[in-house]
Design an enzyme around this catalytic site. Structure first.
Site, short mmCIF file in Angstrom:
data_model
loop_
_atom_site.label_atom_id
_atom_site.label_comp_id
_atom_site.label_asym_id
_atom_site.label_seq_id
_atom_site.Cartn_x
_atom_site.Cartn_y
_atom_site.Cartn_z
N CYS A 116 -0.44 4.06 2.27
CA CYS A 116 -0.18 3.80 3.69
C CYS A 116 1.28 4.08 4.05
O CYS A 116 1.56 4.68 5.09
CB CYS A 116 -0.48 2.35 4.03
SG CYS A 116 -2.12 1.76 3.56
N ASP A 117 2.21 3.62 3.22
CA ASP A 117 3.61 3.55 3.62
C ASP A 117 4.58 4.39 2.80
O ASP A 117 5.76 4.45 3.12
CB ASP A 117 4.08 2.08 3.57
CG ASP A 117 3.28 1.20 4.51
OD1 ASP A 117 2.89 1.68 5.58
OD2 ASP A 117 3.04 0.02 4.16
N CYS A 125 0.83 -1.20 0.00
CA CYS A 125 0.00 0.00 0.00
C CYS A 125 0.87 1.25 0.00
O CYS A 125 1.44 1.61 1.03
CB CYS A 125 -0.93 0.00 1.21
SG CYS A 125 -1.96 1.47 1.33
#
Length: 308
Positions: A137-138, A134
């Site tokens: 997300c990261d 992701c």
């Protein structure tokens, strides 16, 4: 005898916990079932930086805080690997796990999805330490660093373009000699000077220093040569699968296995709802799962009022 509830929530990730919170706050008897620890994929996330209210919080810590909030109105939590959901008389649904049986007029499915994995050495070892599925997300953890994206479809290329806003360079590694992404997405990628492409290549191993990812060992299918690619992060997009095997008998999924709902989280079966990553949707985030969960929990209450 099956244990009786008003609402059974299958899955205790952020969406499932939110649904259980809303339903139990409406004075319903609620059970959450999960085959693992509550929190779902949050437990595999080192830091969460895009959930309102927290500048940064560890994924497991956010899971714990959500759980404490969820059970304050009496929602119960139990381990259980759900094997099937069956329709029985008087609007009841029978939920069978590998160890017990439960029944309720309302079932909310929040089992989520899982990314297909490469299945190569280093992938599990460096999960959350450079291996990600992701970019939203990261990606921020790899600011000004070299990263690799594995895959050639829409998700891989769109996420690769997103990463160029953060990373020094994004190397797309694809097993074929052309992308499968939509033409307009390809055009944007090829026009981006921070994206490079490694064609006809598969990943053999994700390498690291014992603490974090340092690169990849790759194999060129045409030349037969192996080589190493430097990368601090590896973002893998070789497909995603809904976790809906236990619900195939209900006829509520599409051909790919995603559960189809309307904007009230209703499936085609009255009293069965679905939310979060198990639904057919574009953005799969903690925030979107929580939003779905609030709707499903309230709709569960509304449905129960109609069958009394």
């Amino acid at each position: 005898m099956a244990k009786e509830y008003d609402v059974i929530v299958i899955g205790a990730g952020p969406g499932g916990m939110t649904a259980a919170l809303y339903a139990s706050r409406a004075n319903l008897k609620v059970l959450m079932l999960d085959r693992g620890i509550y929190g779902g994929q949050m437990n595999n996330t080192a830091e969460v930086e895009n959930y309102p209210g927290y500048k940064s919080i560890l994924g497991p810590d956010l899971a714990e805080k959500m759980y404490e909030s969820t059970i304050q109105f009496g929602a119960e939590y139990a381990y259980g690997n759900v094997e099937s959901v069956e329709l029985v008389a008087d609007n009841l649904k029978l939920v069978k796990t590998d160890s017990d049986e439960y029944q309720a007029p309302v079932v909310i499915i929040a089992t989520g999805s899982q990314h297909r994995k490469l299945g190569v050495p280093g992938e599990e070892e460096y999960g959350g330490r450079g291996v990600s599925y992701c970019a939203v997300c990261d990606g921020a953890f790899f600011r000004d660093k070299k990263v690799a994206v594995v895959g050639g479809g829409d998700s891989a290329i769109e996420e690769g373009i997103y990463l160029t806003q953060l990373a020094q360079n994004v190397n797309v590694i694809h097993r074929r000699d052309q992308l499968r992404a939509q033409a307009i997405i390809q055009q944007r990628a090829f026009a981006n000077d921070k994206m490079t492409f490694t064609w006809d290549t598969v990943v053999k191993e994700i390498k690291g220093d014992g603490q974090k990812v340092t690169g990849l060992l790759v194999h060129n299918k045409k030349t037969g040569e192996d080589s190493e690619i430097e990368a601090s992060g590896v973002f893998i997009y070789v497909g995603i699968e809904p976790m809906t095997e236990a619900f195939q008998n209900l006829g509520i999924t599409d051909e790919a296995g995603w559960i189809e709902t309307n904007d009230r989280m209703e499936t085609k079966i009255p009293g069965i709802y679905a939310l979060g990553d198990v639904r057919k949707k574009n953005l799969r985030q903690i925030t979107t799962a929580v939003g779905d969960g609030g709707i499903a929990g309230q709709e569960a209450f509304n449905y129960l009022q109609t069958i009394k």
